[in-house]
Design a protein around this motif. Structure first.
Motif, mmCIF file in Angstrom:
data_model
loop_
_atom_site.group_PDB
_atom_site.id
_atom_site.type_symbol
_atom_site.label_atom_id
_atom_site.label_comp_id
_atom_site.label_asym_id
_atom_site.label_seq_id
_atom_site.Cartn_x
_atom_site.Cartn_y
_atom_site.Cartn_z
ATOM 1 N N GLY A 235 0.807 -1.210 0.000
ATOM 2 C CA GLY A 235 0.000 0.000 0.000
ATOM 3 C C GLY A 235 0.842 1.263 0.000
ATOM 4 O O GLY A 235 0.539 2.229 -0.698
ATOM 5 N N ASN A 236 1.918 1.271 0.788
ATOM 6 C CA ASN A 236 2.787 2.443 0.839
ATOM 7 C C ASN A 236 3.443 2.715 -0.520
ATOM 8 O O ASN A 236 3.514 3.864 -0.976
ATOM 9 C CB ASN A 236 3.868 2.253 1.900
ATOM 10 N N SER A 237 3.924 1.660 -1.169
ATOM 11 C CA SER A 237 4.561 1.837 -2.475
ATOM 12 C C SER A 237 3.544 2.237 -3.531
ATOM 13 O O SER A 237 3.810 3.111 -4.377
ATOM 14 C CB SER A 237 5.266 0.543 -2.895
ATOM 15 N N THR A 238 2.371 1.603 -3.499
ATOM 16 C CA THR A 238 1.344 1.904 -4.495
ATOM 17 C C THR A 238 0.834 3.326 -4.331
ATOM 18 O O THR A 238 0.540 4.003 -5.328
ATOM 19 C CB THR A 238 0.184 0.909 -4.380
ATOM 20 N N SER A 239 0.721 3.799 -3.104
ATOM 21 C CA SER A 239 0.277 5.167 -2.871
ATOM 22 C C SER A 239 1.216 6.172 -3.534
ATOM 23 O O SER A 239 0.770 7.152 -4.153
ATOM 24 C CB SER A 239 0.187 5.453 -1.374
ATOM 25 N N ALA A 240 2.520 5.925 -3.423
ATOM 26 C CA ALA A 240 3.494 6.812 -4.059
ATOM 27 C C ALA A 240 3.358 6.769 -5.574
ATOM 28 O O ALA A 240 3.466 7.794 -6.261
ATOM 29 C CB ALA A 240 4.907 6.424 -3.639
ATOM 30 N N LEU A 241 3.096 5.568 -6.109
ATOM 31 C CA LEU A 241 2.934 5.412 -7.547
ATOM 32 C C LEU A 241 1.671 6.104 -8.053
ATOM 33 O O LEU A 241 1.680 6.804 -9.071
ATOM 34 C CB LEU A 241 2.902 3.919 -7.887
ATOM 35 N N VAL A 242 0.568 5.908 -7.338
ATOM 36 C CA VAL A 242 -0.703 6.518 -7.738
ATOM 37 C C VAL A 242 -0.622 8.042 -7.649
ATOM 38 O O VAL A 242 -1.122 8.764 -8.522
ATOM 39 C CB VAL A 242 -1.847 5.969 -6.862
ATOM 40 N N GLU A 243 0.006 8.539 -6.615
ATOM 41 C CA GLU A 243 0.160 9.985 -6.470
ATOM 42 C C GLU A 243 0.944 10.563 -7.645
ATOM 43 O O GLU A 243 0.605 11.635 -8.175
ATOM 44 C CB GLU A 243 0.874 10.303 -5.159
ATOM 45 N N LEU A 244 1.977 9.850 -8.082
ATOM 46 C CA LEU A 244 2.756 10.297 -9.228
ATOM 47 C C LEU A 244 1.901 10.301 -10.495
ATOM 48 O O LEU A 244 1.952 11.247 -11.292
ATOM 49 C CB LEU A 244 3.972 9.384 -9.420
ATOM 50 N N GLY A 245 1.111 9.241 -10.686
ATOM 51 C CA GLY A 245 0.258 9.174 -11.861
ATOM 52 C C GLY A 245 -0.719 10.333 -11.939
ATOM 53 O O GLY A 245 -0.919 10.935 -13.006
#
Length: 255
Positions: free
Chosen positions: A167-177
């Motif tokens: 979740g922590n890694s995906t949150s950073a990825l989604v925020e970038l997107g």
């Protein structure tokens, strides 16, 4: 393929990944390989060079007449031919492929910590990849993307292999997107040992919290987890739509 901003596609071989990107994506798309450059190139070589040089699987010192073909069905032959065609395409380097590859940004990131830091500060303006010249003609048709290959695999066998860590890694990825208004695509490496690599990867259980569970039994890979767990698919479905990649769609159409 759906234009959903966040996609988790079915697992692909390295050759399938590169063929897909060179066919559809152009500048400023960025490909993040979640492993070292050496590991990825070794995996790509294993899938491309041996099968292209010897697509029928016959060892060089074997006589073809002495090799049994009873287990080779027409379907298997079709799959081999399709794989050989794609792999040969990568090795032959047609002009459009060479031109397109010069404008695709490729980054190798081997650890979860480095990935999160990179996603946090990522900017297209930092890229040293040249912008295509005016009038550049490419077959790429998709919007700008950030594509991660091996995102889940990077977390495996680390303290971040949990719902919390993913979740922590995906949150950073989604925020970038969202910040870039780019489509975000995650693709995992295909594992030959699994008959259903996509379904199997989504059904795999992980503990809720990082460091909150441990493997049971003498075999750490086959054993279950202590404490509460959740399927990887449920974790990723909060952000991503799940789809088959075109490499699997084409395979189904050929059958």
């Amino acid at each position: 393929m759906s234009s959903a901003p966040f996609l988790l596609l079915s697992p692909a071989l390295p050759s399938e990944l590169l063929t897909y990107i060179l066919t559809h994506h152009v500048h400023p798309t960025t490909l993040i390989i979640c492993s070292s450059r050496l590991e990825f190139l070794a995996s790509l070589s294993d899938h491309v060079l041996p099968e292209t040089a010897n697509p029928d699987g016959v060892a060089p010192d074997e006589h073809p007449a002495e090799t049994s073909t009873s287990a080779t069905t027409p379907e298997i032959q079709d799959v081999k031919q399709e794989q050989t065609r794609q792999q040969h395409r990568l090795l032959s380097s047609p002009l459009y492929q060479v031109a397109t590859s010069r404008h695709i940004r490729v980054v190798y990131i081997p650890t979860v910590t480095h990935l999160r830091a990179y996603l946090t500060v990522f900017s297209p303006d930092d890229s040293k990849v040249p912008v295509p010249p005016a009038g550049f003609n490419s077959s790429g048709t998709y919007t700008p993307c950030i594509i991660l290959y091996g995102f889940l695999e990077m977390h495996r066998d680390t303290s971040e292999w949990s719902a919390q860590g993913l979740g922590n890694s995906t949150s950073a990825l989604v925020e970038l997107g969202y910040r870039l208004s780019w489509q975000t695509i995650v693709i995992e490496p295909r594992k030959h040992s699994s008959a259903f690599p996509f379904e199997d990867s989504l059904r795999e259980n992980v503990p809720f919290l990082s460091g909150g569970g441990r493997r049971l039994g003498p075999d750490a890979e086959a054993g279950g987890w202590t404490g509460r767990t959740v399927e990887v698919g449920r974790v990723m479905k909060r952000w991503f739509d799940f789809q088959l990649g075109e490499w699997d769609l084409n395979l189904n159409e050929d059958k």
